[in-house]
Design a protein around this motif. Structure first.
Motif, PDB file in Angstrom:
ATOM      1  N   ASN A 179     -38.118  81.398 -78.852  1.00 30.66           N
ATOM      2  CA  ASN A 179     -38.909  80.190 -79.088  1.00 30.66           C
ATOM      3  C   ASN A 179     -38.016  78.965 -79.246  1.00 30.66           C
ATOM      4  OD1 ASN A 179     -41.412  81.491 -79.024  1.00 30.66           O
ATOM      5  ND2 ASN A 179     -41.343  81.994 -81.195  1.00 30.66           N
ATOM      6  N   ARG A 220     -44.068  80.989 -82.997  1.00 27.21           N
ATOM      7  CA  ARG A 220     -44.566  80.515 -81.700  1.00 27.21           C
ATOM      8  C   ARG A 220     -44.110  79.086 -81.496  1.00 27.21           C
ATOM      9  NH1 ARG A 220     -50.861  81.329 -80.062  1.00 27.21           N
ATOM     10  NH2 ARG A 220     -51.153  81.026 -82.296  1.00 27.21           N
ATOM     11  N   VAL A 221     -44.102  78.650 -80.251  1.00 26.28           N
ATOM     12  CA  VAL A 221     -43.756  77.264 -79.966  1.00 26.28           C
ATOM     13  C   VAL A 221     -44.589  76.798 -78.779  1.00 26.28           C
ATOM     14  CG1 VAL A 221     -41.857  77.824 -78.385  1.00 26.28           C
ATOM     15  CG2 VAL A 221     -41.825  75.659 -79.604  1.00 26.28           C
TER      16      VAL A 221
END
Length: 376
Positions: A179, A220-221
Motif C-alpha cells: 500500500n 488499504r490505500v
C-alpha cells in the motif's frame, strides 16, 4: 525329469506380478547408454525418468520445474509423461522454498510461482503461502514481486485466521508495504513529472518519508488524481487510480490511507494541503473506498479532524496520531527523512519538538494556514 523332455529354465523371482508385462531385458540394459546421449525432444523425458529413480526425486523434480519455469504438471505434459504420478504432488512441497532460496523477483519467475500456487489443492497451497510469508522478509516489493503480494493479499487476507501468527504478522507487513509503495510511487512521479516549485517538491517528499514510518499500519490505500496529473503520469502507474472531477479549485492529488480505526486523507498540494482524519464506519469506508466518483469538496464535507503541513509539522503530527492510536512501525528508532536531531524517536516521548525559535516561526505560519482553511 521325464526321459526325453526338454530341460526347464530355472525359476527366477520377480518383483512384478505375473500379469504385468516385463520390460524387455535388452531395453533395460541399453537405457543408461540411451539416456547419456539423448538430445532434443528426448532429453526432458529421459531427465525426468532418471530423476524419478532417485531417493530425492520430489525435490529434484521441483528444481527441474523451476529451471524450466513450468509447474510440475506442465513439465510432465511437456515431456509427454503422465502428470498423475505421486511425485508431481510431492514436488509441490518444495516449490515455495526454491522460490525463496533463489530470491526470485523477475516477471517470469513470479508468474511461475503463481501458476504453481493456483494448481495446488487448498492444504498444500496454504503450507506454501505460510513458507513464503515466513521466509521472504526483505525486498518483498523488489521488481515483479508486488504481483505475488497482491495475489496473497486477495486470497488470504479475507482468510487471515487460517495462517499462523508469524505468517499473519508477515502478511500484514507485506500488505502495508504494498500500500505504501503505491503512495510513494505516486509522490515520486508527481514530483518528477509536474512543473512544481522546489518548496512544493520538498513538501511532497516530507509526506512520502513521514508515512514510510507507518507502513505496517496501512490496511488499504486509494489514490485520486486530477485529470491533468493523470494525463502527465498515468501511463507510468502500474496500479489503479481514480480521477477527481474538476471543481474549479487548484488541482491537487489525494491519497486515502485506511488504518484500524481511522482513515487519513492527504491533500498533496494547493490551498490547505492538509491531513484529515475521519473515524471509520461502514458508511465512511463505503464513501472513501467503494464510491466510484469522489470529489475534494465531498471529502472535506465529511468533516473529521485536520492537521497542518506547515513548517516542522512532523513532531506535532506524530503526537496527534498517537492520541488516535496510530503508531509508527514496531521497533522504529528514527523517522525517515528527518535530521538525526529531530528524527530521533522513542515510543514514550515520540519525536523531539521544535526549539523555541523554530516553534515561533511555525506558529506564525500556522495562523496563516488556519485562515486559508477557513476560506475552503
Amino acid at each position: 525329469m521325464a526321459l526325453g523332455s526338454a530341460p526347464q529354465p530355472p525359476v527366477r523371482k520377480s518383483c512384478f506380478s505375473s500379469n504385468v508385462p516385463v520390460l524387455d531385458r535388452s531395453l533395460v540394459e541399453c537405457f543408461a547408454e540411451f539416456a547419456s546421449t539423448a538430445a532434443g525432444i528426448d532429453a526432458l523425458p529421459v531427465q525426468i525418468i532418471k530423476i524419478l529413480t532417485r531417493d530425492n526425486s520430489d525435490y529434484e523434480l521441483a528444481k527441474l520445474s523451476w529451471q524450466y519455469l513450468k509447474t510440475p504438471t506442465e513439465l510432465l505434459a511437456k515431456a509427454q509423461l503422465p502428470a498423475t504420478i505421486p511425485a508431481v504432488d510431492r514436488a509441490q512441497v518444495h516449490l515455495a522454498g526454491i522460490f525463496a532460496k533463489n530470491q526470485v523477483s523477475d516477471l517470469s519467475g513470479v508468474e511461475w510461482l503463481l501458476r504453481c500456487l493456483k494448481e495446488m489443492p487448498p492444504a498444500p497451497q496454504l503450507a506454501a503461502v505460510e513458507e513464503l510469508l515466513v521466509k521472504i522478509s526483505s525486498d518483498i516489493l523488489k521488481n515483479q514481486r508486488p504481483k505475488l503480494v497482491e495475489w496473497v493479499r486477495d486470497e488470504y487476507y479475507p482468510k487471515l485466521q487460517l495462517v499462523s501468527a508469524p505468517a499473519r504478522e508477515s502478511l500484514i507487513r507485506w500488505i502495508g508495504a504494498l500500500n505504501y509503495s503505491y503512495f510513494q510511487k505516486t509522490i515520486d512521479l508527481v514530483a518528477r513529472m509536474l512543473r512544481l516549485s522546489d518548496a512544493e517538491i520538498k513538501q511532497l517528499e516530507e509526506r512520502r518519508d513521514f508515512w514510510a514510518n507507518y507502513t505496517d499500519r496501512l490496511k488499504r490505500v486509494r489514490l485520486l488524481l486530477p485529470q491533468s496529473s493523470a494525463s502527465a503520469i498515468g501511463y507510468q502507474l502500474q496500479f489503479d487510480v481514480d480521477i477527481l472531477p474538476d471543481e474549479g479549485a487548484p488541482a491537487t492529488e489525494v491519497c486515502i490511507f485506511q488504518f484500524e480505526d481511522y482513515c487519513a486523507i492527504e491533500f498533496f498540494r494547493g490551498t490547505g494541503a492538509e491531513l484529515r482524519l475521519i473515524g471509520r464506519s461502514k458508511e465512511s469506508d463505503r464513501l472513501l473506498f467503494v464510491k466510484k466518483e469522489l470529489s475534494i469538496k465531498r471529502i472535506r464535507k465529511l468533516g473529521g479532524e485536520v492537521h497542518d503541513r506547515v513548517f516542522m509539522w512532523q513532531s506535532s503530527c506524530e503526537k496527534w496520531l498517537k492520541k488516535k492510536k496510530i503508531l509508527p512501525n514496531e521497533g522504529t528508532k528514527s523517522f525517515q527523512g528527518m535530521s538525526q536531531y529531530y528524527g530521533k524517536y522513542d515510543a514514550t516521548n515520540g519525536l523531539r519538538m521544535p526549539e523555541p525559535q523554530e516553534q515561533k516561526e511555525r506558529e506564525v505560519l500556522l495562523k496563516k494556514w488556519q485562515k486559508e482553511m477557513e476560506s475552503l
